[in-house]
Design a protein around this motif. Structure first.
Motif, PDB file in Angstrom:
ATOM      1  N   VAL A 199      -6.359  -5.361   0.440  1.00 20.59           N
ATOM      2  CA  VAL A 199      -7.813  -5.203   0.340  1.00 20.59           C
ATOM      3  C   VAL A 199      -8.139  -4.470  -0.957  1.00 20.59           C
ATOM      4  CG1 VAL A 199      -9.829  -4.084   1.374  1.00 20.59           C
ATOM      5  CG2 VAL A 199      -8.151  -5.227   2.839  1.00 20.59           C
ATOM      6  N   LYS A 200      -8.981  -5.093  -1.769  1.00 24.33           N
ATOM      7  CA  LYS A 200      -9.356  -4.496  -3.052  1.00 24.33           C
ATOM      8  C   LYS A 200     -10.453  -3.466  -2.837  1.00 24.33           C
ATOM      9  CE  LYS A 200      -7.780  -8.280  -5.765  1.00 24.33           C
ATOM     10  NZ  LYS A 200      -7.631  -8.712  -7.101  1.00 24.33           N
ATOM     11  N   LEU A 201     -10.279  -2.326  -3.478  1.00 26.16           N
ATOM     12  CA  LEU A 201     -11.245  -1.238  -3.353  1.00 26.16           C
ATOM     13  C   LEU A 201     -12.082  -1.083  -4.622  1.00 26.16           C
ATOM     14  CD1 LEU A 201      -8.965   1.405  -1.608  1.00 26.16           C
ATOM     15  CD2 LEU A 201     -10.649  -0.085  -0.549  1.00 26.16           C
ATOM     16  N   LEU A 202     -11.428  -1.051  -5.764  1.00 26.07           N
ATOM     17  CA  LEU A 202     -12.096  -0.894  -7.052  1.00 26.07           C
ATOM     18  C   LEU A 202     -11.441  -1.850  -8.049  1.00 26.07           C
ATOM     19  CD1 LEU A 202     -12.112   3.014  -7.240  1.00 26.07           C
ATOM     20  CD2 LEU A 202     -14.102   1.576  -6.838  1.00 26.07           C
ATOM     21  N   GLY A 203     -12.089  -2.919  -8.372  1.00 23.25           N
ATOM     22  CA  GLY A 203     -11.499  -3.881  -9.304  1.00 23.25           C
ATOM     23  C   GLY A 203     -10.199  -4.438  -8.742  1.00 23.25           C
ATOM     24  N   ASN A 204      -9.108  -4.258  -9.482  1.00 22.89           N
ATOM     25  CA  ASN A 204      -7.801  -4.723  -9.014  1.00 22.89           C
ATOM     26  C   ASN A 204      -7.018  -3.655  -8.257  1.00 22.89           C
ATOM     27  OD1 ASN A 204      -8.027  -7.344  -9.973  1.00 22.89           O
ATOM     28  ND2 ASN A 204      -7.311  -6.755 -12.014  1.00 22.89           N
ATOM     29  N   ILE A 205      -7.634  -2.528  -7.993  1.00 24.97           N
ATOM     30  CA  ILE A 205      -6.966  -1.455  -7.246  1.00 24.97           C
ATOM     31  C   ILE A 205      -7.153  -1.721  -5.755  1.00 24.97           C
ATOM     32  CG2 ILE A 205      -6.925   1.014  -6.786  1.00 24.97           C
ATOM     33  CD1 ILE A 205      -7.948   1.428  -9.640  1.00 24.97           C
ATOM     34  N   ASN A 206      -6.010  -1.845  -5.057  1.00 23.23           N
ATOM     35  CA  ASN A 206      -6.084  -2.170  -3.633  1.00 23.23           C
ATOM     36  C   ASN A 206      -5.592  -0.998  -2.774  1.00 23.23           C
ATOM     37  OD1 ASN A 206      -3.287  -2.257  -3.782  1.00 23.23           O
ATOM     38  ND2 ASN A 206      -3.204  -4.484  -3.889  1.00 23.23           N
ATOM     39  N   VAL A 207      -5.674  -1.171  -1.462  1.00 24.63           N
ATOM     40  CA  VAL A 207      -5.278  -0.129  -0.516  1.00 24.63           C
ATOM     41  C   VAL A 207      -3.814   0.252  -0.723  1.00 24.63           C
ATOM     42  CG1 VAL A 207      -4.938   0.391   1.941  1.00 24.63           C
ATOM     43  CG2 VAL A 207      -7.011  -0.790   1.195  1.00 24.63           C
ATOM     44  N   GLY A 208      -2.955  -0.729  -0.926  1.00 23.62           N
ATOM     45  CA  GLY A 208      -1.530  -0.452  -1.122  1.00 23.62           C
ATOM     46  C   GLY A 208      -1.275   0.441  -2.318  1.00 23.62           C
ATOM     47  N   MET A 209      -1.975   0.196  -3.398  1.00 26.41           N
ATOM     48  CA  MET A 209      -1.790   1.012  -4.591  1.00 26.41           C
ATOM     49  C   MET A 209      -2.266   2.448  -4.350  1.00 26.41           C
ATOM     50  SD  MET A 209      -3.099   0.374  -8.474  1.00 26.41           S
ATOM     51  CE  MET A 209      -2.191  -1.163  -8.599  1.00 26.41           C
ATOM     52  N   ILE A 210      -3.390   2.584  -3.691  1.00 24.82           N
ATOM     53  CA  ILE A 210      -3.916   3.918  -3.393  1.00 24.82           C
ATOM     54  C   ILE A 210      -2.954   4.679  -2.477  1.00 24.82           C
ATOM     55  CG2 ILE A 210      -5.779   5.197  -2.237  1.00 24.82           C
ATOM     56  CD1 ILE A 210      -6.602   4.045  -4.939  1.00 24.82           C
ATOM     57  N   LEU A 211      -2.466   4.015  -1.427  1.00 25.23           N
ATOM     58  CA  LEU A 211      -1.527   4.685  -0.519  1.00 25.23           C
ATOM     59  C   LEU A 211      -0.224   5.024  -1.232  1.00 25.23           C
ATOM     60  CD1 LEU A 211      -2.049   2.745   2.847  1.00 25.23           C
ATOM     61  CD2 LEU A 211      -2.938   4.983   2.180  1.00 25.23           C
ATOM     62  N   GLY A 212       0.226   4.153  -2.134  1.00 23.77           N
ATOM     63  CA  GLY A 212       1.436   4.442  -2.902  1.00 23.77           C
ATOM     64  C   GLY A 212       1.255   5.651  -3.799  1.00 23.77           C
ATOM     65  N   LEU A 213       0.119   5.738  -4.465  1.00 23.34           N
ATOM     66  CA  LEU A 213      -0.152   6.904  -5.315  1.00 23.34           C
ATOM     67  C   LEU A 213      -0.295   8.177  -4.476  1.00 23.34           C
ATOM     68  CD1 LEU A 213      -2.586   5.337  -7.916  1.00 23.34           C
ATOM     69  CD2 LEU A 213      -0.226   6.080  -8.290  1.00 23.34           C
ATOM     70  N   LEU A 214      -0.837   8.031  -3.278  1.00 25.08           N
ATOM     71  CA  LEU A 214      -0.960   9.194  -2.399  1.00 25.08           C
ATOM     72  C   LEU A 214       0.401   9.720  -1.943  1.00 25.08           C
ATOM     73  CD1 LEU A 214      -4.125   8.328  -0.287  1.00 25.08           C
ATOM     74  CD2 LEU A 214      -3.875  10.107  -2.030  1.00 25.08           C
ATOM     75  N   GLN A 215       1.437   8.877  -1.979  1.00 28.44           N
ATOM     76  CA  GLN A 215       2.796   9.343  -1.689  1.00 28.44           C
ATOM     77  C   GLN A 215       3.198  10.408  -2.717  1.00 28.44           C
ATOM     78  OE1 GLN A 215       5.121   8.405   0.838  1.00 28.44           O
ATOM     79  NE2 GLN A 215       3.295   7.502   1.761  1.00 28.44           N
ATOM     80  N   PHE A 216       2.908  10.141  -3.994  1.00 30.33           N
ATOM     81  CA  PHE A 216       3.220  11.112  -5.039  1.00 30.33           C
ATOM     82  C   PHE A 216       2.382  12.377  -4.872  1.00 30.33           C
ATOM     83  CE2 PHE A 216       4.608   7.167  -7.046  1.00 30.33           C
ATOM     84  CZ  PHE A 216       5.865   7.541  -7.511  1.00 30.33           C
ATOM     85  N   VAL A 217       1.117  12.200  -4.601  1.00 30.45           N
ATOM     86  CA  VAL A 217       0.228  13.351  -4.421  1.00 30.45           C
ATOM     87  C   VAL A 217       0.711  14.222  -3.267  1.00 30.45           C
ATOM     88  CG1 VAL A 217      -2.126  14.049  -3.799  1.00 30.45           C
ATOM     89  CG2 VAL A 217      -1.757  12.180  -5.430  1.00 30.45           C
ATOM     90  N   SER A 218       1.062  13.590  -2.157  1.00 35.60           N
ATOM     91  CA  SER A 218       1.508  14.369  -1.000  1.00 35.60           C
ATOM     92  C   SER A 218       2.827  15.087  -1.295  1.00 35.60           C
ATOM     93  CB  SER A 218       1.631  13.490   0.240  1.00 35.60           C
ATOM     94  OG  SER A 218       2.623  12.508   0.082  1.00 35.60           O
ATOM     95  N   THR A 219       3.707  14.472  -2.075  1.00 31.13           N
ATOM     96  CA  THR A 219       4.964  15.131  -2.440  1.00 31.13           C
ATOM     97  C   THR A 219       4.693  16.405  -3.233  1.00 31.13           C
ATOM     98  OG1 THR A 219       6.144  13.030  -2.462  1.00 31.13           O
ATOM     99  CG2 THR A 219       7.141  14.856  -3.680  1.00 31.13           C
ATOM    100  N   PHE A 220       3.808  16.323  -4.223  1.00 25.96           N
ATOM    101  CA  PHE A 220       3.485  17.504  -5.014  1.00 25.96           C
ATOM    102  C   PHE A 220       2.748  18.559  -4.182  1.00 25.96           C
ATOM    103  CE2 PHE A 220       4.073  14.379  -8.456  1.00 25.96           C
ATOM    104  CZ  PHE A 220       5.090  15.044  -9.132  1.00 25.96           C
ATOM    105  N   LEU A 221       1.875  18.134  -3.286  1.00 18.14           N
ATOM    106  CA  LEU A 221       1.179  19.091  -2.424  1.00 18.14           C
ATOM    107  C   LEU A 221       2.144  19.817  -1.491  1.00 18.14           C
ATOM    108  CD1 LEU A 221      -2.118  17.207  -1.511  1.00 18.14           C
ATOM    109  CD2 LEU A 221      -1.859  19.251  -2.943  1.00 18.14           C
TER     110      LEU A 221
END
Length: 109
Positions: free
Chosen positions: A58-80
């Motif tokens: 599912v696209k959220l912003l242009g070509n950015i989809n849910v999978g990409m956002i959740l994948g990036l949140l993996q990095f964010v959660s690791t640093f948090l």
């Protein structure tokens, strides 16, 4: 008594102390639940990637989809988690560990 035997007896006494047991309890009380939560979050991402491809696409912003956002949140959660652990250690683990270290050093003098 050899130095090695003396070192072993000192460390055995420290390990048996209530302060050391409290240090282990504090460490485990934070790390075990956090590790379980992170693994569940990571496995959710893997399961969604494998079996919910339509949802992940599912696209959220242009070509950015849910999978990409959740994948990036993996990095964010690791640093948090790393930041939160450092904060937890500074407040709850390090003072007790320092106290134990100083007690051991004083016994050796």
């Amino acid at each position: 008594m050899t130095t090695q035997e003396h070192d072993a007896s000192v460390y055995e006494r420290v390990q048996a102390s209530s302060e050391f047991q409290e240090l282990k309890r504090r460490f485990r009380a934070w790390t075990f639940p956090m590790t379980a939560a992170f693994l569940a979050w990571y496995l959710l991402y893997v399961v969604l990637s494998g079996w919910a491809r339509d949802f992940m696409a599912v696209k959220l912003l242009g070509n950015i989809n849910v999978g990409m956002i959740l994948g990036l949140l993996q990095f964010v959660s690791t640093f948090l988690i790393a930041w939160a652990y450092a904060r937890h250690a500074d407040r709850h683990l390090d003072p007790l560990a320092d106290k134990l270290r100083h007690e051991v050093e004083e016994r050796d003098k």
